[in-house]
Design a protein around this motif. Structure first.
Motif, short mmCIF file in Angstrom:
data_model
loop_
_atom_site.label_atom_id
_atom_site.label_comp_id
_atom_site.label_asym_id
_atom_site.label_seq_id
_atom_site.Cartn_x
_atom_site.Cartn_y
_atom_site.Cartn_z
N GLN A 18 19.31 -13.69 56.31
CA GLN A 18 19.81 -12.81 55.31
C GLN A 18 21.43 -13.07 55.44
O GLN A 18 21.85 -13.14 54.24
N ARG A 156 13.94 -12.33 49.51
CA ARG A 156 12.55 -12.10 49.77
C ARG A 156 11.88 -12.95 48.77
O ARG A 156 10.72 -13.83 49.26
N ARG A 159 12.01 -16.64 49.86
CA ARG A 159 11.27 -16.88 50.85
C ARG A 159 9.67 -17.14 50.56
O ARG A 159 9.00 -18.01 51.54
N ASN A 160 9.41 -16.69 49.42
CA ASN A 160 7.95 -16.95 49.05
C ASN A 160 7.59 -17.77 47.85
O ASN A 160 6.62 -18.04 47.36
#
Length: 164
Positions: A18, A156, A159-160
């Motif tokens: 992050q 987030r 990352r997916n």
């Protein structure tokens, strides 16, 4: 305003921490979600969805992430060339939405009395009423699909996101 393909951001930052991401991208984001596009006027030649699928090899389009940079007047999203965020989709008004960064660094959105209206998380947005945006808020500006993310929220998502 800077914009990036979601896949490019995912390749570059999806596996990083992050801190590394926030060091370069501490701003909030608006993602123009991949989906159907509508020509801006009747004089535009359009292609059927079936023909477009053949050209694209059946792939869905790719989402575009726009780094939000505040201005004193607010950021205008619309079809008009003088808009800050121009999306040339026939369902959008010239000035469809206005985004404003508030004093506490949060963002709000307001429908600018657009012809085809807007929805936030499926709820109609009353024209002229400013509404606070939260991480992951889904915005439908007419038929254009957008999602608002904070800097942590987009990380987030990255990352997916499958990478090529």
């Amino acid at each position: 305003m800077k914009s990036y393909l979601i896949s490019a951001l995912a390749v570059r930052f999806g596996a990083q921490g992050q801190e590394a991401f926030l060091e370069q991208h501490s701003h909030d984001w608006l993602v123009w979600e991949a989906g159907a596009w509508k020509p801006p006027n009747k004089q535009t030649v359009s292609v059927s969805r079936e023909a477009l699928r053949k050209v694209e090899g059946g792939r869905a389009g790719e989402s575009l992430a726009v780094a939000l940079e505040p201005t004193p007047e607010g950021l205008v999203l619309g079809r008009a060339p003088q808009s800050d965020l121009v999306i040339n989709d026939g369902t959008l008004s010239g000035h469809h939405l206005t985004f404003r960064q508030l004093e506490d660094d949060t963002w709000s959105v307001e429908d600018a009395h657009s012809k085809n209206g807007s929805r936030l998380n499926g709820v109609p947005l009353e024209p002229g009423l400013s509404v606070l945006l939260r991480d992951g808020t889904h915005i439908d500006a007419a038929h254009v699909s957008l999602t608002f993310y904070t800097s942590v929220g987009i990380l987030r998502r990255l990352r997916n996101t499958p990478t090529p």
